[in-house]
Design an enzyme around this catalytic site. Structure first.
Site, PDB file in Angstrom:
ATOM      1  N   VAL A  14      45.377  42.587  41.378  1.00  0.00           N
ATOM      2  CA  VAL A  14      44.476  41.997  42.132  1.00  0.00           C
ATOM      3  C   VAL A  14      43.220  41.081  41.307  1.00  0.00           C
ATOM      4  CG1 VAL A  14      42.476  42.575  43.636  1.00  0.00           C
ATOM      5  CG2 VAL A  14      44.304  43.668  43.702  1.00  0.00           C
ATOM      6  N   ASP A 200      46.092  56.601  51.612  1.00  0.00           N
ATOM      7  CA  ASP A 200      45.702  55.404  51.481  1.00  0.00           C
ATOM      8  C   ASP A 200      44.974  54.603  53.111  1.00  0.00           C
ATOM      9  OD1 ASP A 200      45.900  52.607  50.016  1.00  0.00           O
ATOM     10  OD2 ASP A 200      47.044  52.221  51.860  1.00  0.00           O
ATOM     11  N   LYS A 204      41.140  53.453  54.342  1.00  0.00           N
ATOM     12  CA  LYS A 204      41.299  52.260  55.100  1.00  0.00           C
ATOM     13  C   LYS A 204      40.267  52.633  56.421  1.00  0.00           C
ATOM     14  CE  LYS A 204      44.770  50.064  52.495  1.00  0.00           C
ATOM     15  NZ  LYS A 204      46.208  49.788  52.548  1.00  0.00           N
ATOM     16  N   GLY A 301      49.065  42.898  47.882  1.00  0.00           N
ATOM     17  CA  GLY A 301      49.800  41.637  46.893  1.00  0.00           C
ATOM     18  C   GLY A 301      48.593  40.882  46.259  1.00  0.00           C
TER      19      GLY A 301
HETATM   20  N1  LIG Z   1      47.628  45.846  44.455  1.00  0.00           N
HETATM   21  C1  LIG Z   1      47.056  45.494  46.029  1.00  0.00           C
HETATM   22  O1  LIG Z   1      47.759  44.772  46.609  1.00  0.00           O
HETATM   23  C2  LIG Z   1      45.707  45.868  46.345  1.00  0.00           C
HETATM   24  C3  LIG Z   1      45.566  45.444  47.562  1.00  0.00           C
HETATM   25  C4  LIG Z   1      44.128  45.757  48.130  1.00  0.00           C
HETATM   26  C5  LIG Z   1      43.293  46.671  47.392  1.00  0.00           C
HETATM   27  N2  LIG Z   1      43.725  47.326  46.195  1.00  0.00           N
HETATM   28  C6  LIG Z   1      42.779  47.736  45.305  1.00  0.00           C
HETATM   29  O2  LIG Z   1      42.539  47.059  44.209  1.00  0.00           O
HETATM   30  C7  LIG Z   1      42.297  47.749  42.967  1.00  0.00           C
HETATM   31  C8  LIG Z   1      42.963  47.180  41.985  1.00  0.00           C
HETATM   32  O3  LIG Z   1      44.446  47.387  42.281  1.00  0.00           O
HETATM   33  P1  LIG Z   1      45.527  46.622  41.317  1.00  0.00           P
HETATM   34  O4  LIG Z   1      46.714  46.752  42.132  1.00  0.00           O
HETATM   35  O5  LIG Z   1      45.015  45.250  40.826  1.00  0.00           O
HETATM   36  O6  LIG Z   1      45.481  47.788  40.181  1.00  0.00           O
HETATM   37  P2  LIG Z   1      46.259  47.635  38.750  1.00  0.00           P
HETATM   38  O7  LIG Z   1      47.275  46.572  38.505  1.00  0.00           O
HETATM   39  O8  LIG Z   1      46.722  48.886  38.301  1.00  0.00           O
HETATM   40  O9  LIG Z   1      44.879  47.056  38.063  1.00  0.00           O
HETATM   41  C9  LIG Z   1      43.837  47.757  37.616  1.00  0.00           C
HETATM   42  C10 LIG Z   1      43.013  47.183  36.525  1.00  0.00           C
HETATM   43  O10 LIG Z   1      41.987  47.892  36.194  1.00  0.00           O
HETATM   44  C11 LIG Z   1      41.709  48.120  35.088  1.00  0.00           C
HETATM   45  N3  LIG Z   1      41.145  49.329  34.691  1.00  0.00           N
HETATM   46  C12 LIG Z   1      41.467  50.714  35.182  1.00  0.00           C
HETATM   47  N4  LIG Z   1      40.631  51.553  34.751  1.00  0.00           N
HETATM   48  C13 LIG Z   1      39.481  50.982  34.335  1.00  0.00           C
HETATM   49  C14 LIG Z   1      38.482  51.285  33.410  1.00  0.00           C
HETATM   50  N5  LIG Z   1      38.112  52.636  33.556  1.00  0.00           N
HETATM   51  N6  LIG Z   1      37.672  50.513  32.853  1.00  0.00           N
HETATM   52  C15 LIG Z   1      38.140  49.274  32.853  1.00  0.00           C
HETATM   53  N7  LIG Z   1      39.122  48.736  33.552  1.00  0.00           N
HETATM   54  C16 LIG Z   1      40.079  49.743  34.214  1.00  0.00           C
HETATM   55  C17 LIG Z   1      42.888  48.219  34.236  1.00  0.00           C
HETATM   56  O11 LIG Z   1      42.956  47.926  32.878  1.00  0.00           O
HETATM   57  P3  LIG Z   1      44.207  47.725  31.817  1.00  0.00           P
HETATM   58  O12 LIG Z   1      44.952  46.206  32.322  1.00  0.00           O
HETATM   59  O13 LIG Z   1      43.635  47.281  30.593  1.00  0.00           O
HETATM   60  O14 LIG Z   1      45.014  48.695  31.980  1.00  0.00           O
HETATM   61  C18 LIG Z   1      43.519  46.941  35.274  1.00  0.00           C
HETATM   62  O15 LIG Z   1      43.313  45.949  34.705  1.00  0.00           O
HETATM   63  C19 LIG Z   1      42.364  49.138  43.478  1.00  0.00           C
HETATM   64  O16 LIG Z   1      41.323  49.686  43.672  1.00  0.00           O
HETATM   65  C20 LIG Z   1      43.311  49.016  44.723  1.00  0.00           C
HETATM   66  O17 LIG Z   1      43.412  50.104  45.439  1.00  0.00           O
HETATM   67  C21 LIG Z   1      44.921  46.981  45.406  1.00  0.00           C
END
Ligand SMILES: NC(=O)c1ccc[n+]([C@@H]2O[C@H](COP(=O)([O-])OP(=O)(O)OC[C@H]3O[C@@H](n4cnc5c(N)ncnc54)[C@H](OP(=O)(O)O)[C@@H]3O)[C@@H](O)[C@H]2O)c1
Length: 334
Positions: A14, A200, A204, A301
């Site tokens: 994201v 999940d 929501k 996504g």
């Molecule tokens: N993926 C989707 O399609 C989607 C859709 C809607 C909502 N979301 C929500 O959006 C959020 C992010 O999802 P994502 O899919 O982007 O997750 P992700 O790909 O796992 O990325 C998470 C990011 O957060 C960073 N991070 C994790 N813990 C941290 C901490 N303690 N301090 C600083 N940075 C930290 C990670 O750092 P590093 O890169 O250094 O590991 C990584 O860059 C989640 O809450 C998820 O539920 C996701």
């Protein structure tokens, strides 16, 4: 030209999507906001990972560095889990920063408090991306609630479980095979537990409950069932009857009590969610004046979720032009 300074918390799916969206839509954003949008800093956890980030952007593992950026206006939060997101957003709000989050797990639990706190501090909080990814469900509900009473919501809120049920039916895969396929295609998390056990979708649904009814049911009283026990035979049998299994999160308010469930339901072909296939999300809203509306689209996504966050961003800064904010600070500082 005026500059809106933003920081990203997280640079995963994201966070990177928001980064790309801002970089690729800079001209459009400048046009509608009358300001340049600058990503001033990005918070990450692992400083060893290689990332494609412009050299003039501060990349840090220390949230204090972000808070100390002069004239920062807004934070996009896209990290995982309740903490440290909750603590960071509280601190940001207290510093007078607008915040935009995609973090449903955190927001289901703390959203009400963060909204309350942001109102006290005179800043805005955007959370469109927490629910159904790119589908503008939060904005639609806010709009409808101006005149309508919403009586019921039914939604397919988890794309992974919908994809699994679709593949089990169409390609006659077992649950495990369909889950593996979802993982191969990058739809399911490495740990897909919360997708397939209903948690999940539950988070929501609780965000929607807060928005629609101003409250949430007792979490312990919400029946949450995932899709893990559905067999290929059950799916085949329902199909032979012209029906389909759908994993549906639903909520309604009768009198003073809120009824919510998250579970697989067998629906007939005339049901509004019957034809929602693959990773799509959809939400049917029943409201007093408008009747029934169904919104459908990508529930997750990189770019769909970023789109929802940028919509929040534009909404905040269109309603509160940046020069007025500056004036407000000057008045407060006198
Ligand atoms: N993926 C989707 O399609 C989607 C859709 C809607 C909502 N979301 C929500 O959006 C959020 C992010 O999802 P994502 O899919 O982007 O997750 P992700 O790909 O796992 O990325 C998470 C990011 O957060 C960073 N991070 C994790 N813990 C941290 C901490 N303690 N301090 C600083 N940075 C930290 C990670 O750092 P590093 O890169 O250094 O590991 C990584 O860059 C989640 O809450 C998820 O539920 C996701």
């Amino acid at each position: 030209m005026t500059v809106i300074k933003a920081a990203l918390l997280g640079f995963g799916t994201v966070g990177e999507g928001v980064y790309t969206a801002i970089q690729t839509h800079q001209t459009h954003l400048r046009c509608i906001l009358g300001a340049e949008v600058e990503i001033a800093a990005i918070l990450i956890r692992d400083s060893e990972k290689e990332r494609k980030i412009d050299a003039d952007i501060l990349v840090t593992t220390n949230f204090e560095d972000i808070l100390n950026i002069p004239d920062l206006h807004v934070i996009f939060e896209a990290i995982v889990g309740e903490e440290p997101g909750y603590t960071y957003l509280q601190q940001a709000i207290d510093r007078g920063l607008h915040v935009i989050t995609a973090n449903k797990v955190m927001f289901a639990k703390y959203g009400e408090y963060l909204i309350h706190r942001s109102r006290q501090k005179g800043v805005k909080i955007g959370f469109e991306a927490t629910t159904a990814g790119g589908v503008p469900i939060i904005r639609t509900i806010q709009q409808l609630l101006q005149v309508n009473q919403i009586t019921k919501i039914q939604g397919i809120l988890n794309g992974t479980s919908n994809f699994i049920l679709t593949e089990m039916r169409k390609r006659k895969l077992s649950f495990d095979e369909a889950l593996e396929l979802a993982q191969q295609k990058g739809y399911a998390e490495a740990d897909p537990t919360n997708d397939i056990n209903g948690k999940d979708a539950f988070c929501k649904l609780m965000i929607l409950s807060q928005l629609i009814f101003g409250e949430q049911p007792n979490w312990s009283e919400v029946g949450i069932d995932g899709i893990t026990s559905i067999t290929q035979e059950q799916i085949e049998h329902t199909e032979s009857l012209g029906q389909r299994y759908k994993h549906i999160a639903q909520i309604s308010k009768i009198g003073n009590s809120i009824h919510a469930t998250v579970k697989p339901i067998v629906v007939n072909s005339d049901h509004s969610l019957y034809s929602i296939e693959g990773v799509e999300n959809a939400i049917s809203i029943e409201a007093s004046l408008v009747g029934k509306i169904t919104l459908q689209g990508p529930g997750a996504g990189k770019l769909p979720t970023a789109s929802a966050m940028i919509e929040d961003f534009v909404d905040i800064f269109q309603k509160e032009p940046i020069h007025e904010r500056k004036l407000e600070y000057q008045v407060q500082g006198l």
